[in-house]
Write an enzyme that holds these catalytic residues in place. Sequence first.
Site, PDB file in Angstrom:
ATOM      1  N   HIS A  18       0.835  -1.204   0.000  1.00 35.41           N
ATOM      2  CA  HIS A  18       0.000   0.000   0.000  1.00 35.41           C
ATOM      3  C   HIS A  18       0.872   1.257   0.000  1.00 35.41           C
ATOM      4  O   HIS A  18       0.548   2.248  -0.663  1.00 35.41           O
ATOM      5  CB  HIS A  18      -0.915   0.038   1.232  1.00 35.41           C
ATOM      6  CG  HIS A  18      -1.987  -1.006   1.194  1.00 35.41           C
ATOM      7  ND1 HIS A  18      -3.070  -1.007   2.031  1.00 35.41           N
ATOM      8  CD2 HIS A  18      -2.153  -2.094   0.396  1.00 35.41           C
ATOM      9  CE1 HIS A  18      -3.850  -2.041   1.766  1.00 35.41           C
ATOM     10  NE2 HIS A  18      -3.307  -2.721   0.786  1.00 35.41           N
ATOM     11  N   GLN A 353      13.302  -3.473  -7.376  1.00 34.91           N
ATOM     12  CA  GLN A 353      12.516  -4.222  -8.375  1.00 34.91           C
ATOM     13  C   GLN A 353      12.205  -3.451  -9.664  1.00 34.91           C
ATOM     14  O   GLN A 353      12.279  -4.002 -10.753  1.00 34.91           O
ATOM     15  CB  GLN A 353      11.220  -4.733  -7.744  1.00 34.91           C
ATOM     16  CG  GLN A 353      10.393  -5.584  -8.704  1.00 34.91           C
ATOM     17  CD  GLN A 353       9.369  -6.435  -8.006  1.00 34.91           C
ATOM     18  OE1 GLN A 353       9.703  -7.232  -7.134  1.00 34.91           O
ATOM     19  NE2 GLN A 353       8.119  -6.273  -8.375  1.00 34.91           N
ATOM     20  N   HIS A 368       4.644 -13.578  -7.529  1.00 35.06           N
ATOM     21  CA  HIS A 368       3.462 -14.011  -6.773  1.00 35.06           C
ATOM     22  C   HIS A 368       2.218 -13.260  -7.268  1.00 35.06           C
ATOM     23  O   HIS A 368       1.120 -13.525  -6.801  1.00 35.06           O
ATOM     24  CB  HIS A 368       3.667 -13.745  -5.281  1.00 35.06           C
ATOM     25  CG  HIS A 368       3.613 -12.286  -4.912  1.00 35.06           C
ATOM     26  ND1 HIS A 368       4.360 -11.319  -5.552  1.00 35.06           N
ATOM     27  CD2 HIS A 368       2.878 -11.613  -3.988  1.00 35.06           C
ATOM     28  CE1 HIS A 368       4.093 -10.139  -5.023  1.00 35.06           C
ATOM     29  NE2 HIS A 368       3.194 -10.284  -4.080  1.00 35.06           N
ATOM     30  N   TRP A 371      -0.574  -6.928  -6.953  1.00 27.07           N
ATOM     31  CA  TRP A 371      -0.978  -5.991  -8.014  1.00 27.07           C
ATOM     32  C   TRP A 371       0.157  -5.031  -8.390  1.00 27.07           C
ATOM     33  O   TRP A 371       0.321  -4.684  -9.558  1.00 27.07           O
ATOM     34  CB  TRP A 371      -2.241  -5.216  -7.630  1.00 27.07           C
ATOM     35  CG  TRP A 371      -2.718  -4.340  -8.765  1.00 27.07           C
ATOM     36  CD1 TRP A 371      -2.791  -2.983  -8.770  1.00 27.07           C
ATOM     37  CD2 TRP A 371      -3.137  -4.766 -10.081  1.00 27.07           C
ATOM     38  NE1 TRP A 371      -3.246  -2.530  -9.996  1.00 27.07           N
ATOM     39  CE2 TRP A 371      -3.462  -3.617 -10.823  1.00 27.07           C
ATOM     40  CE3 TRP A 371      -3.266  -6.016 -10.701  1.00 27.07           C
ATOM     41  CZ2 TRP A 371      -3.912  -3.662 -12.140  1.00 27.07           C
ATOM     42  CZ3 TRP A 371      -3.713  -6.065 -12.026  1.00 27.07           C
ATOM     43  CH2 TRP A 371      -4.023  -4.909 -12.724  1.00 27.07           C
ATOM     44  N   ASN A 372       0.972  -4.631  -7.408  1.00 31.20           N
ATOM     45  CA  ASN A 372       2.086  -3.739  -7.763  1.00 31.20           C
ATOM     46  C   ASN A 372       3.064  -4.450  -8.687  1.00 31.20           C
ATOM     47  O   ASN A 372       3.484  -3.894  -9.710  1.00 31.20           O
ATOM     48  CB  ASN A 372       2.820  -3.256  -6.506  1.00 31.20           C
ATOM     49  CG  ASN A 372       1.935  -2.371  -5.659  1.00 31.20           C
ATOM     50  OD1 ASN A 372       1.516  -1.307  -6.089  1.00 31.20           O
ATOM     51  ND2 ASN A 372       1.619  -2.826  -4.456  1.00 31.20           N
ATOM     52  N   GLU A 376       4.002  -3.458 -12.476  1.00 27.08           N
ATOM     53  CA  GLU A 376       5.406  -3.186 -12.795  1.00 27.08           C
ATOM     54  C   GLU A 376       5.883  -4.099 -13.930  1.00 27.08           C
ATOM     55  O   GLU A 376       6.588  -3.655 -14.837  1.00 27.08           O
ATOM     56  CB  GLU A 376       6.274  -3.363 -11.539  1.00 27.08           C
ATOM     57  CG  GLU A 376       6.007  -2.273 -10.493  1.00 27.08           C
ATOM     58  CD  GLU A 376       6.415  -2.677  -9.068  1.00 27.08           C
ATOM     59  OE1 GLU A 376       7.206  -3.617  -8.912  1.00 27.08           O
ATOM     60  OE2 GLU A 376       5.933  -2.042  -8.113  1.00 27.08           O
ATOM     61  N   ASP A 392      -5.962 -11.367  -4.003  1.00 28.35           N
ATOM     62  CA  ASP A 392      -6.154 -10.934  -5.394  1.00 28.35           C
ATOM     63  C   ASP A 392      -5.121 -11.539  -6.338  1.00 28.35           C
ATOM     64  O   ASP A 392      -5.271 -11.452  -7.550  1.00 28.35           O
ATOM     65  CB  ASP A 392      -6.091  -9.410  -5.471  1.00 28.35           C
ATOM     66  CG  ASP A 392      -4.703  -8.880  -5.148  1.00 28.35           C
ATOM     67  OD1 ASP A 392      -4.119  -9.298  -4.126  1.00 28.35           O
ATOM     68  OD2 ASP A 392      -4.180  -8.052  -5.923  1.00 28.35           O
ATOM     69  N   GLN A 393      -4.060 -12.139  -5.773  1.00 25.46           N
ATOM     70  CA  GLN A 393      -2.984 -12.669  -6.634  1.00 25.46           C
ATOM     71  C   GLN A 393      -3.526 -13.702  -7.619  1.00 25.46           C
ATOM     72  O   GLN A 393      -3.079 -13.776  -8.758  1.00 25.46           O
ATOM     73  CB  GLN A 393      -1.895 -13.310  -5.766  1.00 25.46           C
ATOM     74  CG  GLN A 393      -1.193 -12.326  -4.854  1.00 25.46           C
ATOM     75  CD  GLN A 393      -0.492 -13.001  -3.678  1.00 25.46           C
ATOM     76  OE1 GLN A 393      -0.253 -14.195  -3.687  1.00 25.46           O
ATOM     77  NE2 GLN A 393      -0.149 -12.222  -2.667  1.00 25.46           N
TER      78      GLN A 393
HETATM   79  N1  UDP Z   1       9.571  -4.978  -4.101  1.00 27.31           N
HETATM   80  C1  UDP Z   1      10.850  -4.462  -4.195  1.00 27.31           C
HETATM   81  N2  UDP Z   1      11.905  -5.313  -4.021  1.00 27.31           N
HETATM   82  C2  UDP Z   1      11.748  -6.633  -3.749  1.00 27.31           C
HETATM   83  C3  UDP Z   1      10.437  -7.158  -3.659  1.00 27.31           C
HETATM   84  C4  UDP Z   1       9.360  -6.307  -3.862  1.00 27.31           C
HETATM   85  O1  UDP Z   1      11.039  -3.267  -4.438  1.00 27.31           O
HETATM   86  O2  UDP Z   1      12.765  -7.325  -3.579  1.00 27.31           O
HETATM   87  C5  UDP Z   1       8.423  -4.062  -4.271  1.00 27.31           C
HETATM   88  C6  UDP Z   1       7.730  -4.278  -5.599  1.00 27.31           C
HETATM   89  O3  UDP Z   1       8.360  -3.499  -6.594  1.00 27.31           O
HETATM   90  C7  UDP Z   1       6.303  -3.862  -5.295  1.00 27.31           C
HETATM   91  C8  UDP Z   1       6.129  -4.138  -3.806  1.00 27.31           C
HETATM   92  O4  UDP Z   1       7.439  -4.329  -3.275  1.00 27.31           O
HETATM   93  O5  UDP Z   1       6.125  -2.479  -5.540  1.00 27.31           O
HETATM   94  C9  UDP Z   1       5.326  -5.385  -3.518  1.00 27.31           C
HETATM   95  O6  UDP Z   1       3.983  -5.135  -3.799  1.00 27.31           O
HETATM   96  P1  UDP Z   1       3.050  -6.249  -4.429  1.00 27.31           P
HETATM   97  O7  UDP Z   1       1.684  -5.657  -4.563  1.00 27.31           O
HETATM   98  O8  UDP Z   1       3.647  -6.785  -5.668  1.00 27.31           O
HETATM   99  O9  UDP Z   1       3.081  -7.433  -3.388  1.00 27.31           O
HETATM  100  P2  UDP Z   1       2.833  -7.512  -1.787  1.00 27.31           P
HETATM  101  O10 UDP Z   1       4.140  -7.280  -1.157  1.00 27.31           O
HETATM  102  O11 UDP Z   1       1.804  -6.479  -1.431  1.00 27.31           O
HETATM  103  O12 UDP Z   1       2.344  -8.911  -1.620  1.00 27.31           O
END
Ligand code: UDP
Length: 482
Positions: A18, A353, A368, A371-372, A376, A392-393
């Site tokens: 978030h 990332q 996984h 949504w981010n 990306e 939501d994955q």
């Molecule tokens: N991310 C990152 N480096 C990592 C792993 C994840 O910067 O080694 C960032 C990724 O770019 C994304 C966020 O962490 O913006 C993860 O959000 P996402 O919605 O994909 O998954 P969540 O962590 O909420 O399950």
Amino acid sequence: MAGKNIHAFLVSFPCQGHVNPLLRLGRRLAALGALVTFCTPEAAGVSIRKANSITDDGRPTPYGRGAIRFQFFDDGWDFDSPNRDDLPAYFSQIEVAGRVKLPQLIHKEAEAGRPISCLINSPFVTWVSDVAESFSIPNAVLWTLSCACFSAFYHYHNGLVPFPTEREPEMEVQLPHVPLLRHDELPANLHPHNTHVYIRDVILALFRNLSIPFCVLMDTFEELEGENIEYMSRILGRPIRTLGPLFKDLESELESKKESKALRADFFKAEDCIEWLDSKPPRSVVYISFGSVVHLQQEQVDEIANALAESEVAFLWVVRPPAREMNSKPHVLPGGFLDKVGDRGRIVQWSPQEEVLAHPSTACFMTHCGWNSTMEALASGVPVVAFPHWGDQVTNAKFMVDVFKVGVRMCKGGEAEGRVVPRDEVASLLEEVVRGPRAEEIRANALKWKKAAEAAVAEGGSSYMNMQCFVEEIARFNLVPN
Ligand code: UDP
């Protein structure tokens, strides 16, 4: 200047999924001239301060034509309190503390001559809308999932279409302008067998309060989910403003290229792996990351490691220690694994990332499907091996594979299936995406979405125009009558 004289106050639930999109929204608003205050509980503040070069002494950091400042608030529990391991209790605690702290902060900002023009919140902190209403401050919500998931929760909350039940757990769900979703392609929180009921309820709270925000913002774009966005706007009777992909800063709005990499709020310090990527041939590296929360079973880690060791593919793998509340053991890589793979593989605890996905050496992303990560990957034109776990994955994986056609699926939902995907299957899926007969077609689709995403945020594009409208709307709300 569109954003001048606007003070946008952003409140995020303290989780990476978030914080990232909300801060990205903050950066876009600041780029247009707004003063942005980014606010989240101290629980996240401690990690954010440590991993990034930011201060929260109230001083704004210039960004684009505006500025951003951080404001962390005490959630009332000691940092090492065992209470924090109880997530449902923590959701309530943030609300209890936030309903007291946020009004104090609102008064403080007004006294300092920086009255708040708009309160914007992520899901899970829906009480922010109530506080905004009680102060007559315009409120907007940034929905951090896809519009398809928004529609699923909206229709579930309002009982508009049938959903699976205990008696009919395998029922398919037909949402308007969304492809038919099998029971295991629905956001898993809406399935009767899902165990994370508190997450479902905390998301549904947003739908109970939906009459307050003057608009719903989303990190998606019209070209990606067009008809559904239009339909949902119509039935909401309010615009859904799609602004995505939010992580793409518009360089024309910034003073320098360097600025777009600054002002991050990672909870972990990203390890430098870009030089290592530079040393690899174009489109040769598999990037593996499962976001900030998912923690694989050790057996699954063994299978992935063995698949990689036995292949010849180069890989960058994020192996993160588990979050405290997961109560799990850190992963252990098989004995001799690192020696065997040598410089072909790189293990990090946290990666930059966005940069990794944008790097020309990156060939595919085993993800996984948070949504981010989905946005990306799509916006970077990187094919995926979808390995969804929960929430939501599973829906995002369905869209990436069957609708956007940018990859292959490793499973329908790791948590519900409870199956360990064996090494041969992992290896053959990687092969299919990187080198198999369909690899070129998948890559062409991925590049198509990259172009569409770039066009959406570029000057005149759908997300660009929506951002302008949003900023103008805030400015209009705050016009002082003569
Ligand atoms: N991310 C990152 N480096 C990592 C792993 C994840 O910067 O080694 C960032 C990724 O770019 C994304 C966020 O962490 O913006 C993860 O959000 P996402 O919605 O994909 O998954 P969540 O962590 O909420 O399950």
